[in-house]
Design a protein around this motif. Structure first.
Motif, short mmCIF file in Angstrom:
data_model
loop_
_atom_site.label_atom_id
_atom_site.label_comp_id
_atom_site.label_asym_id
_atom_site.label_seq_id
_atom_site.Cartn_x
_atom_site.Cartn_y
_atom_site.Cartn_z
N VAL A 1 0.85 -1.19 0.00
CA VAL A 1 0.00 0.00 0.00
C VAL A 1 0.88 1.24 0.00
CG1 VAL A 1 -1.88 1.22 1.16
CG2 VAL A 1 -1.72 -1.27 1.32
N ARG A 2 0.56 2.18 -0.89
CA ARG A 2 1.32 3.42 -1.00
C ARG A 2 0.37 4.61 -1.08
NH1 ARG A 2 7.04 3.08 -0.50
NH2 ARG A 2 7.72 1.07 -1.33
N SER A 3 0.90 5.77 -0.73
CA SER A 3 0.16 7.00 -0.98
C SER A 3 0.03 7.19 -2.49
CB SER A 3 0.89 8.20 -0.37
OG SER A 3 0.38 9.41 -0.87
N ILE A 4 -1.11 7.70 -2.93
CA ILE A 4 -1.32 7.88 -4.38
C ILE A 4 -0.29 8.85 -4.96
CG2 ILE A 4 -3.03 9.73 -4.14
CD1 ILE A 4 -4.48 8.45 -6.55
N THR A 5 0.18 9.80 -4.18
CA THR A 5 1.16 10.76 -4.70
C THR A 5 2.50 10.10 -5.03
OG1 THR A 5 1.82 11.32 -2.44
CG2 THR A 5 0.10 12.68 -3.44
N TRP A 6 2.77 8.96 -4.44
CA TRP A 6 4.00 8.20 -4.70
C TRP A 6 4.12 7.80 -6.16
CZ3 TRP A 6 4.54 2.88 -5.94
CH2 TRP A 6 5.79 2.32 -5.76
N LEU A 7 2.99 7.65 -6.85
CA LEU A 7 2.99 7.17 -8.23
C LEU A 7 3.67 8.14 -9.19
CD1 LEU A 7 -0.65 5.77 -8.48
CD2 LEU A 7 1.47 4.48 -8.11
N ALA A 8 3.63 9.42 -8.87
CA ALA A 8 4.19 10.44 -9.78
C ALA A 8 5.71 10.34 -9.88
CB ALA A 8 3.78 11.82 -9.32
N ASN A 9 6.35 9.65 -8.96
CA ASN A 9 7.81 9.58 -8.94
C ASN A 9 8.37 8.27 -9.47
OD1 ASN A 9 7.95 12.13 -7.58
ND2 ASN A 9 7.43 11.08 -5.67
N GLN A 10 7.53 7.47 -10.12
CA GLN A 10 7.95 6.14 -10.53
C GLN A 10 8.54 6.15 -11.95
OE1 GLN A 10 8.00 3.84 -8.07
NE2 GLN A 10 7.38 5.75 -7.07
N ARG A 11 9.48 5.21 -12.19
CA ARG A 11 10.07 5.09 -13.52
C ARG A 11 9.29 4.13 -14.41
NH1 ARG A 11 12.50 0.31 -14.29
NH2 ARG A 11 12.95 -0.99 -12.47
N LEU A 12 8.61 3.15 -13.78
CA LEU A 12 7.86 2.15 -14.55
C LEU A 12 6.51 2.71 -14.98
CD1 LEU A 12 8.45 -1.14 -12.54
CD2 LEU A 12 9.40 -0.55 -14.78
N PRO A 13 6.01 2.28 -16.15
CA PRO A 13 4.67 2.68 -16.55
C PRO A 13 3.63 2.10 -15.60
CG PRO A 13 5.53 1.04 -18.06
CD PRO A 13 6.66 1.43 -17.16
N VAL A 14 2.66 2.92 -15.25
CA VAL A 14 1.62 2.55 -14.29
C VAL A 14 0.36 2.14 -15.04
CG1 VAL A 14 0.09 3.45 -12.49
CG2 VAL A 14 2.53 4.02 -12.46
N VAL A 15 -0.24 1.02 -14.64
CA VAL A 15 -1.51 0.59 -15.20
C VAL A 15 -2.53 0.50 -14.07
CG1 VAL A 15 -0.83 -1.85 -15.12
CG2 VAL A 15 -2.76 -1.16 -16.53
N ALA A 16 -3.63 1.25 -14.22
CA ALA A 16 -4.67 1.33 -13.20
C ALA A 16 -6.02 1.09 -13.85
CB ALA A 16 -4.63 2.71 -12.54
N PRO A 17 -7.06 0.81 -13.06
CA PRO A 17 -8.39 0.59 -13.64
C PRO A 17 -8.87 1.77 -14.48
CG PRO A 17 -8.36 -0.11 -11.35
CD PRO A 17 -7.06 0.60 -11.60
N ALA A 18 -9.65 1.49 -15.49
CA ALA A 18 -10.17 2.54 -16.38
C ALA A 18 -10.88 3.61 -15.57
CB ALA A 18 -11.13 1.92 -17.39
N GLY A 19 -10.53 4.87 -15.86
CA GLY A 19 -11.19 5.99 -15.21
C GLY A 19 -10.59 6.40 -13.87
N PHE A 20 -9.63 5.65 -13.36
CA PHE A 20 -9.04 5.99 -12.07
C PHE A 20 -8.08 7.16 -12.24
CE2 PHE A 20 -5.79 5.27 -8.68
CZ PHE A 20 -6.61 5.58 -7.61
N PRO A 21 -8.30 8.29 -11.53
CA PRO A 21 -7.45 9.47 -11.71
C PRO A 21 -6.08 9.28 -11.08
CG PRO A 21 -9.07 9.88 -9.99
CD PRO A 21 -9.40 8.53 -10.58
N LEU A 22 -5.03 9.50 -11.87
CA LEU A 22 -3.66 9.38 -11.40
C LEU A 22 -3.04 10.77 -11.23
CD1 LEU A 22 -2.53 6.49 -13.79
CD2 LEU A 22 -3.03 6.30 -11.33
#
Length: 207
Positions: free
Chosen positions: A140-161
């Motif tokens: 489990v991570r804070s959603i803001t953590w995703l902005a600093n990742q090198r790998l492409p992120v795949v999330a459910p359709a419509g989920f705001p990143l």
């Protein structure tokens, strides 16, 4: 090709898909719902079976997501699968919702994401060789953590990143990804039909 029914209820929408040799194309129903209800899933099942002129007894396999994700959505999805499988005498198997997200892509390595509560997300890194393999344990991570990742992120359709999140290119819906995973499955395992919950959440200030 087997006749396979797929149910998704861990994310922001309910999805039902049917693959069968008797169909000219895959059949798919997707309904937006904050916490997919069992009646929505069962209506979707009825729609795809009726459109294909099939009965539940004609299915050869039922697959579904088991979490992590919406607690209510997980329970509702697995309850539907267990009821359908028992009533029709059809084998069933459940996959991690994070694996299902990864299987939507053709990227060799992705960070799969599912929405959690309190501004958090469930995450896992997976790599595809011949099949998808986890490189990390789900966490489990804070959603803001995703902005600093090198790998492409795949999330459910419509989920705001968050702005700046590297986004993976997807080729299919989550239900279609489940059907793809089902085709690679050697034998269904009924022990997978149990909810997969992660309940530890990071502090609000974590990033």
């Amino acid at each position: 090709m087997r006749t396979v029914l797929a149910l998704v209820g861990c994310g922001g929408r309910a999805e039902v898909a049917l693959l069968s040799p008797s169909l000219g194309a895959l059949s798919l129903v997707a309904l937006a719902s904050p916490s997919p209800r069992s009646d929505l899933l069962l209506r979707g099942v009825a729609m795809v079976l009726e459109a294909a002129s099939l009965r539940a007894e004609d299915l050869e396999l039922i697959v579904a997501t088991r979490g992590p994700g919406s607690f209510t959505g997980i329970r509702n999805t697995l309850a539907c699968v267990l009821g359908l499988a028992a009533g029709a005498g059809v084998p069933a198997h459940a996959f991690s919702s994070l694996l299902a997200q990864a299987a939507r892509c053709r990227e060799p390595e992705v960070l799969a994401v599912q929405p959690a509560r309190k501004g958090a997300v469930y995450v896992q890194t997976l790599r595809r060789d011949r099949t998808w393999q986890p490189l990390t344990e789900p966490s489990v991570r804070s959603i803001t953590w995703l902005a600093n990742q090198r790998l492409p992120v795949v999330a459910p359709a419509g989920f705001p990143l968050p702005e700046g999140t590297p986004v993976a290119v997807t080729q299919r819906t989550t239900a279609e990804a489940l059907l793809s995973l089902a085709q690679e499955l050697e034998a269904p395992d009924p022990s997978t039909l149990r909810p997969f919950y992660l309940e530890e959440f990071p502090p609000r200030e974590a990033a």
